[in-house]
Design a protein around this motif. Structure first.
Motif, PDB file in Angstrom:
ATOM      1  N   UNK A   1      16.764  12.392 140.145  1.00 39.83           N
ATOM      2  CA  UNK A   1      16.947  10.933 140.285  1.00 39.83           C
ATOM      3  C   UNK A   1      18.154  10.474 139.478  1.00 39.83           C
ATOM      4  N   UNK A   2      18.334  11.051 138.286  1.00 46.36           N
ATOM      5  CA  UNK A   2      19.468  10.649 137.444  1.00 46.36           C
ATOM      6  C   UNK A   2      20.792  11.048 138.096  1.00 46.36           C
ATOM      7  N   UNK A   3      20.822  12.233 138.699  1.00 42.81           N
ATOM      8  CA  UNK A   3      22.054  12.681 139.373  1.00 42.81           C
ATOM      9  C   UNK A   3      22.418  11.713 140.501  1.00 42.81           C
ATOM     10  N   UNK A   4      21.422  11.341 141.310  1.00 41.56           N
ATOM     11  CA  UNK A   4      21.690  10.461 142.450  1.00 41.56           C
ATOM     12  C   UNK A   4      22.117   9.071 141.962  1.00 41.56           C
ATOM     13  N   UNK A   5      21.438   8.589 140.915  1.00 39.19           N
ATOM     14  CA  UNK A   5      21.786   7.261 140.367  1.00 39.19           C
ATOM     15  C   UNK A   5      23.223   7.264 139.836  1.00 39.19           C
ATOM     16  N   UNK A   6      23.609   8.370 139.253  1.00 38.58           N
ATOM     17  CA  UNK A   6      24.933   8.482 138.653  1.00 38.58           C
ATOM     18  C   UNK A   6      26.018   8.623 139.723  1.00 38.58           C
ATOM     19  N   UNK A   7      25.754   9.468 140.707  1.00 42.66           N
ATOM     20  CA  UNK A   7      26.771   9.782 141.726  1.00 42.66           C
ATOM     21  C   UNK A   7      26.855   8.712 142.819  1.00 42.66           C
ATOM     22  N   UNK A   8      25.725   8.076 143.133  1.00 38.03           N
ATOM     23  CA  UNK A   8      25.627   7.078 144.198  1.00 38.03           C
ATOM     24  C   UNK A   8      26.304   7.535 145.503  1.00 38.03           C
ATOM     25  N   UNK A   9      25.873   8.667 146.025  1.00 40.39           N
ATOM     26  CA  UNK A   9      26.478   9.137 147.277  1.00 40.39           C
ATOM     27  C   UNK A   9      26.126   8.183 148.411  1.00 40.39           C
ATOM     28  N   UNK A  10      27.073   7.920 149.314  1.00 40.43           N
ATOM     29  CA  UNK A  10      26.657   7.048 150.430  1.00 40.43           C
ATOM     30  C   UNK A  10      25.893   7.841 151.490  1.00 40.43           C
ATOM     31  N   UNK A  11      26.009   9.193 151.452  1.00 37.59           N
ATOM     32  CA  UNK A  11      25.220  10.032 152.362  1.00 37.59           C
ATOM     33  C   UNK A  11      24.695  11.238 151.593  1.00 37.59           C
ATOM     34  N   UNK A  12      23.416  11.533 151.759  1.00 35.59           N
ATOM     35  CA  UNK A  12      22.830  12.741 151.163  1.00 35.59           C
ATOM     36  C   UNK A  12      22.377  13.647 152.299  1.00 35.59           C
ATOM     37  N   UNK A  13      22.753  14.923 152.225  1.00 39.76           N
ATOM     38  CA  UNK A  13      22.211  15.939 153.125  1.00 39.76           C
ATOM     39  C   UNK A  13      21.157  16.686 152.326  1.00 39.76           C
ATOM     40  N   UNK A  14      19.901  16.455 152.666  1.00 42.48           N
ATOM     41  CA  UNK A  14      18.817  17.046 151.871  1.00 42.48           C
ATOM     42  C   UNK A  14      18.373  18.343 152.545  1.00 42.48           C
ATOM     43  N   UNK A  15      18.849  19.465 152.005  1.00 41.81           N
ATOM     44  CA  UNK A  15      18.610  20.758 152.661  1.00 41.81           C
ATOM     45  C   UNK A  15      17.704  21.678 151.858  1.00 41.81           C
TER      46      UNK A  15
ATOM     47  N   UNK B   1      25.359   1.275 149.788  1.00 42.88           N
ATOM     48  CA  UNK B   1      26.708   1.811 149.976  1.00 42.88           C
ATOM     49  C   UNK B   1      27.733   0.743 149.601  1.00 42.88           C
ATOM     50  N   UNK B   2      28.968   1.153 149.327  1.00 37.46           N
ATOM     51  CA  UNK B   2      29.989   0.172 148.944  1.00 37.46           C
ATOM     52  C   UNK B   2      30.139  -0.962 149.969  1.00 37.46           C
ATOM     53  N   UNK B   3      29.890  -0.680 151.268  1.00 38.99           N
ATOM     54  CA  UNK B   3      30.013  -1.747 152.291  1.00 38.99           C
ATOM     55  C   UNK B   3      28.727  -2.562 152.427  1.00 38.99           C
ATOM     56  N   UNK B   4      27.734  -2.312 151.551  1.00 44.21           N
ATOM     57  CA  UNK B   4      26.491  -3.095 151.585  1.00 44.21           C
ATOM     58  C   UNK B   4      25.416  -2.508 152.482  1.00 44.21           C
ATOM     59  N   UNK B   5      25.756  -1.457 153.248  1.00 43.27           N
ATOM     60  CA  UNK B   5      24.755  -0.859 154.150  1.00 43.27           C
ATOM     61  C   UNK B   5      23.786   0.022 153.356  1.00 43.27           C
ATOM     62  N   UNK B   6      22.654   0.355 153.988  1.00 36.56           N
ATOM     63  CA  UNK B   6      21.697   1.267 153.355  1.00 36.56           C
ATOM     64  C   UNK B   6      22.338   2.645 153.233  1.00 36.56           C
ATOM     65  N   UNK B   7      22.095   3.370 152.122  1.00 36.05           N
ATOM     66  CA  UNK B   7      22.580   4.748 152.062  1.00 36.05           C
ATOM     67  C   UNK B   7      21.897   5.588 153.133  1.00 36.05           C
ATOM     68  N   UNK B   8      22.604   6.633 153.579  1.00 40.58           N
ATOM     69  CA  UNK B   8      22.106   7.471 154.675  1.00 40.58           C
ATOM     70  C   UNK B   8      21.606   8.795 154.111  1.00 40.58           C
ATOM     71  N   UNK B   9      20.420   9.214 154.546  1.00 38.78           N
ATOM     72  CA  UNK B   9      19.927  10.554 154.200  1.00 38.78           C
ATOM     73  C   UNK B   9      19.739  11.338 155.499  1.00 38.78           C
ATOM     74  N   UNK B  10      20.336  12.522 155.559  1.00 39.03           N
ATOM     75  CA  UNK B  10      20.200  13.388 156.736  1.00 39.03           C
ATOM     76  C   UNK B  10      19.423  14.631 156.300  1.00 39.03           C
ATOM     77  N   UNK B  11      18.444  15.007 157.110  1.00 39.79           N
ATOM     78  CA  UNK B  11      17.550  16.100 156.693  1.00 39.79           C
ATOM     79  C   UNK B  11      17.128  16.893 157.932  1.00 39.79           C
ATOM     80  N   UNK B  12      17.108  18.217 157.828  1.00 36.77           N
ATOM     81  CA  UNK B  12      16.618  18.993 158.967  1.00 36.77           C
ATOM     82  C   UNK B  12      15.108  18.906 159.123  1.00 36.77           C
ATOM     83  N   UNK B  13      14.658  18.644 160.363  1.00 33.58           N
ATOM     84  CA  UNK B  13      13.288  18.978 160.740  1.00 33.58           C
ATOM     85  C   UNK B  13      13.412  20.300 161.504  1.00 33.58           C
TER      86      UNK B  13
END
Ligand code: AKB
Length: 343
Positions: free
Chosen positions: A71-85, A120-132
């Protein structure tokens, strides 16, 4: 996009970093293992050599079960997209169901929760992409068509713990995308999942039940004259080359939200039997290639998966189209597995 790949040292993640850089994005990478222990080290080092600055974005090892650190890494980095693999696959997951749940579900939920804390910087929700996965399906009484065609709308009745975690991931994704009631300091996460076939590449997978196909390509590339695999010759499940899988991840992440009609998309490519794969490899070799089919407990897992995967929604919503069929895949894989074995 500023992307964070969680599970960056594995079969998908180790090639995704380069694919993101090639598409003009900025990839950050984290894995539970240090680089030198990762299965995808060779692929990562090749990308580090090709894209200056990428190696510096390989972060210190972090296990998704270390919730506070993640959680701390994500809070610090604030990626606009996470690929959760980060995930255990079907065979390993069935042998370690508790760990499978904790990594595949708790790890994902920690990531989603951390992502509700910023936009995200443009105000949109951050995106998470994950394989099913095709493992989200299972046999359904009175519905033989489910395993015959892999319908996009389900029903989903998985038989493995891995499949169960994938269905949960799909439902979590829908909840964080639509049902979560935003409050001050806690917003939605635009979650997008892909139900993947078995994926084939020159990075060895770990602990999957579709691995028999990877074993055929590696055996052919090594020059083996005989190989034993753990399924029957008539076993048929969907497969996809990693390049198509990487493109689908990037294209889905880039797709405008307004074009998406669902949170989980099927993506299909080709549907060979084990024997058809063996024959495609054999035709390209100048020596005998005997395949011994000795089914083990993983046969039941692949028998519970669909033989095809309908993917009309991905094709119409965001233009998905696979490029490699069995023949194209076999040429590429034999070449790439030989190069990887030579490294
Ligand atoms: C596995 O075999 O577990 C995976 C999958 C089909 O999701 N490759």
């Amino acid at each position: 996009m500023k992307a964070l790949i969680i599970g960056a040292g594995g079969q998908i993640g180790s090639e995704l970093a380069g694919a993101l850089e090639a598409a003009g994005h900025e990839a950050w990478m984290v894995d539970h293992q240090p680089l030198e222990k990762c299965a995808g080290r060779g692929a990562l080092e090749a990308s580090f050599a090709q894209y200056p600055g990428l190696a510096a974005r390989w972060l210190p090892a972090l296990d998704v079960l270390q919730a506070d650190r993640l959680a701390a890494l994500i809070a610090d980095l604030r990626p606009d997209t996470v690929f959760h693999l980060a995930a255990l696959l079907s065979a390993t997951g069935e042998a370690n169901p508790d760990l499978c749940w904790r990594v595949n579900v708790d790890g994902l939920r920690t990531t989603l929760e951390a992502m509700t804390r910023y936009r995200r910087p443009d105000g949109a929700d951050p995106v998470l992409v994950c394989p099913s996965s095709i493992a989200a399906y299972g046999p359904v009484t009175g519905r033989p068509d489910v395993l015959e065609r892999g319908p996009e709308e389900g029903p989903l009745e998985p038989t493995t713990m891995y499949g169960v975690t994938k269905v949960v991931a799909e439902r979590l994704g829908a909840w964080y995308s639509h049902q979560l009631k935003p409050t001050a300091g806690r917003g939605r996460v635009d979650t997008r999942l892909l139900r993947f076939p078995g994926l084939l590449s020159a990075v060895p997978p770990g602990g999957g039940s579709s691995d028999y196909a990877n074993e055929l390509f590696f055996a052919g590339a090594r020059g083996d004259q005989a190989v034993q695999i753990f399924v029957r010759p008539d076993t048929r499940i969907p497969f996809m080359h990693m390049d198509d899988a990487l493109r689908s991840l990037v294209e889905l992440a880039e797709a405008p939200r307004a074009r998406l009609t669902r949170t989980t998309y099927n993506v299909g490519a080709c549907y060979p039997t084990a024997e058809e794969i063996a024959e495609a490899v054999r035709r390209r070799l100048d020596h005998p290639f005997e395949v011994r089919y000795v089914p083990d407990h993983r046969q039941a897992f692949v028998d519970s998966w669909p033989r095809r995967l309908e993917d009309g929604a991905a094709r119409s919503d965001w233009g998905w189209s696979h490029r490699l069929d069995l023949e194209g895949m076999t040429d590429r894989l034999l070449h790439d597995c030989r190069a990887s074995l030579a490294r």
